[in-house]
Design an enzyme around this catalytic site. Sequence first.
Site, PDB file in Angstrom:
ATOM      1  N   HIS A   1      -2.273  -3.701  -3.544  1.00  0.00           N
ATOM      2  CA  HIS A   1      -3.081  -3.143  -4.628  1.00  0.00           C
ATOM      3  C   HIS A   1      -2.328  -3.285  -5.952  1.00  0.00           C
ATOM      4  O   HIS A   1      -1.214  -3.784  -6.014  1.00  0.00           O
ATOM      5  CB  HIS A   1      -3.483  -1.692  -4.355  1.00  0.00           C
ATOM      6  CG  HIS A   1      -2.447  -0.666  -4.678  1.00  0.00           C
ATOM      7  ND1 HIS A   1      -2.766   0.583  -5.171  1.00  0.00           N
ATOM      8  CD2 HIS A   1      -1.096  -0.701  -4.567  1.00  0.00           C
ATOM      9  CE1 HIS A   1      -1.652   1.273  -5.356  1.00  0.00           C
ATOM     10  NE2 HIS A   1      -0.626   0.541  -4.998  1.00  0.00           N
TER      11      HIS A   1
ATOM     12  N   GLU B   1       0.987   7.274   0.700  1.00  0.00           N
ATOM     13  CA  GLU B   1       1.285   5.973   0.119  1.00  0.00           C
ATOM     14  C   GLU B   1       2.733   5.592   0.427  1.00  0.00           C
ATOM     15  O   GLU B   1       3.092   4.418   0.500  1.00  0.00           O
ATOM     16  CB  GLU B   1       1.075   6.032  -1.395  1.00  0.00           C
ATOM     17  CG  GLU B   1       1.111   4.701  -2.083  1.00  0.00           C
ATOM     18  CD  GLU B   1       1.012   4.856  -3.594  1.00  0.00           C
ATOM     19  OE1 GLU B   1      -0.043   4.521  -4.139  1.00  0.00           O
ATOM     20  OE2 GLU B   1       1.992   5.311  -4.219  1.00  0.00           O
TER      21      GLU B   1
END
Lengths: 136, 136, 136, 136, 136, 136
Positions: free
Chosen positions: F14, F126
């Site tokens: 990302h 994350e």
Amino acid sequence: MIYITRRERFNAAHRLFRSDFTDKQNSEVFGKCSNPNWHGHNYELFVTVKGEVNPETGFLINLKELSLLINKVIIEKIDHKNINLEVDFMKGKFASTEVLSIAIWEQLDDHVKSLGAELHCVKLFESENNFVEYYG
Amino acid sequence: MIYITRRERFNAAHRLFRSDFTDKQNSEVFGKCSNPNWHGHNYELFVTVKGEVNPETGFLINLKELSLLINKVIIEKIDHKNINLEVDFMKGKFASTEVLSIAIWEQLDDHVKSLGAELHCVKLFESENNFVEYYG
Amino acid sequence: MIYITRRERFNAAHRLFRSDFTDKQNSEVFGKCSNPNWHGHNYELFVTVKGEVNPETGFLINLKELSLLINKVIIEKIDHKNINLEVDFMKGKFASTEVLSIAIWEQLDDHVKSLGAELHCVKLFESENNFVEYYG
Amino acid sequence: MIYITRRERFNAAHRLFRSDFTDKQNSEVFGKCSNPNWHGHNYELFVTVKGEVNPETGFLINLKELSLLINKVIIEKIDHKNINLEVDFMKGKFASTEVLSIAIWEQLDDHVKSLGAELHCVKLFESENNFVEYYG
Amino acid sequence: MIYITRRERFNAAHRLFRSDFTDKQNSEVFGKCSNPNWHGHNYELFVTVKGEVNPETGFLINLKELSLLINKVIIEKIDHKNINLEVDFMKGKFASTEVLSIAIWEQLDDHVKSLGAELHCVKLFESENNFVEYYG
Amino acid sequence: MIYITRRERFNAAHRLFRSDFTDKQNSEVFGKCSNPNWHGHNYELFVTVKGEVNPETGFLINLKELSLLINKVIIEKIDHKNINLEVDFMKGKFASTEVLSIAIWEQLDDHVKSLGAELHCVKLFESENNFVEYYG
């Protein structure tokens, strides 16, 4: 030949310093690890022994006995203690993880033999990012 | 409403004791945690903040800033320190994980507001088996 | 002889593919790891060095210095980067964990010597289920 | 030479006992691990293979294939099973972690060769505190 | 109000099945978890209690006492046991993690009150991927 | 009321950026997370559902079905993918962990109801230091 490992844990205070250094010198060489008021760690100790599987028991060693041994010879002497001031097998020694690993090896070596196995490795975590291994 | 958590770590020495107790009394009440020569821990601190996602940034809060804040207000004052003797926000307080969690909350609360979020929880691990949560 | 390990972490994007293959061929050989739009990992890197404990310091090596070295030579070049496109020491190389481990070894080897120790192992986790070890 | 490890997991029931012992004898020698009504574990299995990186693929071995192999030869036979009663490669064997590690090695050894690598180590965790390593 | 959590562990065998189902029906509904020869797990139990910090002790509760309580009331009855056959507080109950969590709550609730705190949550991990929380 | 959690994992690339910003502006606001060549993570996803234990099955929900649902609706669409470019439920959205958690909630909510439970929390890691929780 098979290798078996037992994990034990202890919490202790310590300080990195040399008695022939001033506090200022200790601080320059060892940084915040030399804080005269101590700091501490949750140490994780992995003791690995090796040998042949006993055909009688299907074990190399009874892990309960290995755990009892580590607790008697190491954990009871160091857990909730000050490594620099109170641990007999660290008397007069520098309280780094390296030196502590070697001292733990020396405490355990003969006792492990008496259980019918051979000490292979002492692995000592000072934190999740730092650890030491000693193989004798 | 969304909740974001940042983990930070510190290593410190401490001792559970009351100054109005003798060492013998402290030992009876607090056991080996009251060792006068200190012991220590690798503390793990989880700080959770809550709020709305900022439509401008897609963030609730910039985690880098939250990390910097926790380091400035908490970690730099307590890491590699003696909690009983050297940490300003623990002065005169009992050095248990419960009391420490509340003190960390009080240190962080206003600062988190200034980042545009609200403090939700301080979670503090003393060991892999013991932790405290405080929600204000 | 003692062994000391430092853990560092980095997040990076990569893709498994050969430039002499078509996307279709790459997909057949490397599966979803060959996605042309990349994927990524939280890599965990364990660097183990070995040597004698320095009687002067009680250390094999100052772990702070080892950490700084790994950060300067590896982490700053690869963290939050695309391994295939942006990492100088991976230029023209296949971006597998195997090849990456060897490249990290080559980056670190001489520098570790200059710290007075010897590089023993580079261990690289791509996920909790997969890791590679390289001993030179 | 490079080393690659794949982690797989299985849950199984077992009991430590010798059929030539009475329940009382088994209990004296093996303690609560000999409970005739069984107990069980979440086993964690780490299989390490070694070899040269294939210049064609940049891999030592395709980890997907290694995972499929371990699942076919080990996990499908032992997961959610009773190790003493239902696992063909443990038939007539003592259900200790030591013996199980050796049996897993014997199951995997030839198959790993057929993938173009060499089996290096079977590491088996019975709990977070106890594990066994076998190197053939 | 402060929340304190203690982790304890136990290893046990179990089987998901209904006595009013045939083995075939049990297998259809519960899959491999219904294996008549049992399977097992390393369960991780997190017990959270809540209350006010005692100004006398600086504690909410003495964690040693909480640990002793959990061991006496839960762990000694279930560790290295068969949950379906041998655990008094699971007699006649379905041996799922959900039902087990509720049964553990019922065992602990009054005892926690007698320690001067209130039971807040029983969290039970069956594996690293699955866990249950019960709040009464 | 009981709460059950299933963990699943995915690896993805990302980039944090706004299309109405220049690369320079994105870099100033989002730092290295805005690298135009992407970076990536091993995401850990914990999905918690709540409801009553079904007296017929002893389950709240069949965890196998919950796992299949999460895999079908989330993991297959995002694993080994580029979150910004390839994930339908993130199209036109900012690729932060906050926004991703909310999008995962929206994907799962109705499907969880059809399994007979209610979605309670989406928790998304994350990294080991950063995670987000969303409760709808």
